[in-house]
Design an enzyme around this catalytic site. Sequence first.
Site, PDB file in Angstrom:
ATOM      1  N   LYS A 138       0.879  -1.142  -0.133  1.00  0.00           N
ATOM      2  CA  LYS A 138       0.082  -0.007   0.101  1.00  0.00           C
ATOM      3  C   LYS A 138       0.948   1.336   0.048  1.00  0.00           C
ATOM      4  O   LYS A 138       0.532   2.203  -0.831  1.00  0.00           O
ATOM      5  CB  LYS A 138      -0.875  -0.021   1.256  1.00  0.00           C
ATOM      6  CG  LYS A 138      -2.054  -1.106   1.198  1.00  0.00           C
ATOM      7  CD  LYS A 138      -2.861  -1.264   2.545  1.00  0.00           C
ATOM      8  CE  LYS A 138      -3.797  -2.599   2.092  1.00  0.00           C
ATOM      9  NZ  LYS A 138      -4.427  -2.746   3.416  1.00  0.00           N
ATOM     10  N   GLN A 157      -4.750  -1.632   9.567  1.00  0.00           N
ATOM     11  CA  GLN A 157      -4.763  -3.058   9.173  1.00  0.00           C
ATOM     12  C   GLN A 157      -5.183  -4.005   9.918  1.00  0.00           C
ATOM     13  O   GLN A 157      -4.958  -4.146  11.112  1.00  0.00           O
ATOM     14  CB  GLN A 157      -3.189  -3.233   8.609  1.00  0.00           C
ATOM     15  CG  GLN A 157      -2.800  -4.595   7.909  1.00  0.00           C
ATOM     16  CD  GLN A 157      -3.413  -4.358   6.588  1.00  0.00           C
ATOM     17  OE1 GLN A 157      -3.171  -3.451   5.814  1.00  0.00           O
ATOM     18  NE2 GLN A 157      -4.183  -5.546   6.085  1.00  0.00           N
ATOM     19  N   ASP A 179     -11.094   2.825   4.044  1.00  0.00           N
ATOM     20  CA  ASP A 179     -11.762   1.490   3.898  1.00  0.00           C
ATOM     21  C   ASP A 179     -13.319   1.412   3.898  1.00  0.00           C
ATOM     22  O   ASP A 179     -13.588   0.335   3.347  1.00  0.00           O
ATOM     23  CB  ASP A 179     -11.114   0.549   5.406  1.00  0.00           C
ATOM     24  CG  ASP A 179     -10.006  -0.203   4.918  1.00  0.00           C
ATOM     25  OD1 ASP A 179      -9.670  -0.237   3.798  1.00  0.00           O
ATOM     26  OD2 ASP A 179      -9.253  -0.406   6.106  1.00  0.00           O
TER      27      ASP A 179
END
Length: 290
Positions: free
Chosen positions: A53, A97, A120
Site C-alpha cells: 500500500k 490494517q 476502508d
Amino acid sequence: MTIKIDGKALADEIVQRVANDVSIFKQEHSIAPGLAVVLIGEDSASAVYVRNKVRRAEQAGLRSIEHYLSADATQQELEDLIDDLNKDHLVHGILVQLPLPAHLSENRVIEAISPVKDVDGFHPENVGRLVAGQAALTPCTPLGCMIMLKRLLPDLSGKHAVVLGRSNIVGKPMANLLLQANCTVTVVHSRTQNIESLCRTADILVAAVGQPLLVKESWVKPQAVVIDVGINSVLVEGKRKLVGDVDYNTVFSKVSAITPVPGGVGPMTIACLMQNTLKAAQFQLGMSLA
Ligand code: NDP
C-alpha cells in the site's frame, strides 16, 4: 473465448489516473493527500500488505505516513493514535490494517476513525450511506470488483449476481453495490442450502469465502463472469502458492471472463485505496463525495 481479467493492468490505469488528479490537487491546495497506515503487531502477511500500500501510495503521489504499534499495544493507545490522526489536517485517510491482535476490538477501532477519513469504508456511517444508496467512501475490494465488472458489462441491469460470502468487508458491501447497479442479488454463506445449484444460476459469480478452490466447474453457468476475491496460501508439492476460492483451471473454459489469483482483485483493492484517499482529501477540502 474466455477473457482473463487483468486486474494488474486495470489497477495501473487507476493509479495513473489518481496520480494525475493528485498533481492537480497539489497545485490547487499546496499539499498532497495524506494516507496514514497503522499496523499493530508483527503479522507477516499484514506487513506485506502495508508495504504494498505504501509503495502504491508513493506511485500515486500521495503522502503516506506509517505508524507501527507493538502487538501488546492497548485499545487506549490505538484509539489515542487514531484521535491524533483524526485531528491532523495533513492526514486525509486513515487505514488500520486488519486483523488486529485478539485483545483489541475491531469495532471500536473502526468507529473511532472519522467517517470522512475512513478510506476502508468500514465505519457504520459509510456502511449506512452505501446501503441507503448515498455517496460514501466504499470498501476497496468490492469497489475494485465493480470497476472490473463494469468494464466488461457496462450495463449490469437485470443480471443475476450470486455473492459467495457475507463478511462486512467484502460480501455485504459487494451485494449492496450490485443491487445499486440493478442486479438481482443472491448472497450465499456457510448456512446456505444447495450452494452449488444457486451458484449455477449466476450470470455474475463473486467468490469471497476464503476456501481454496471451492468453486468447481459444475458450480458455474456457461458464459458466466467470475470474480475471485479469495487469497489462500496452500502447499503444492512442498511450496507455498496463492490460489483463489475458484478452481481457475477447470472453470476457465466454461465462463466468459474470470479474474486470476494472483493478479486479479488484489491489485484492484490497493488501487481503489489510492482512489478513496484522493476522494477523501477532495471531500475534506470542499468537493462532493459523489
Ligand atoms: P471472512 O472469513 O470474513 O468471510 C467468509 C465468508 O464466507 C463468510 O460469510 C462465511 O459464511 C462464508 N463461507 C465460508 N466457508 C464457506 C463455505 N464452505 N460455503 C459457503 N460460504 C462459506 O472472509 P473475507 O470476506 O474477509 O475474505 C474472503 C476471502 O477473500 C479470503 O480468502 C480473503 O483472504 C480474501 N480477501 C481478498 C482481498 C483482496 O484484495 N483480493 C481483500 C479481502 C479479502 P458465514 O458468514 O456463514 O460464516
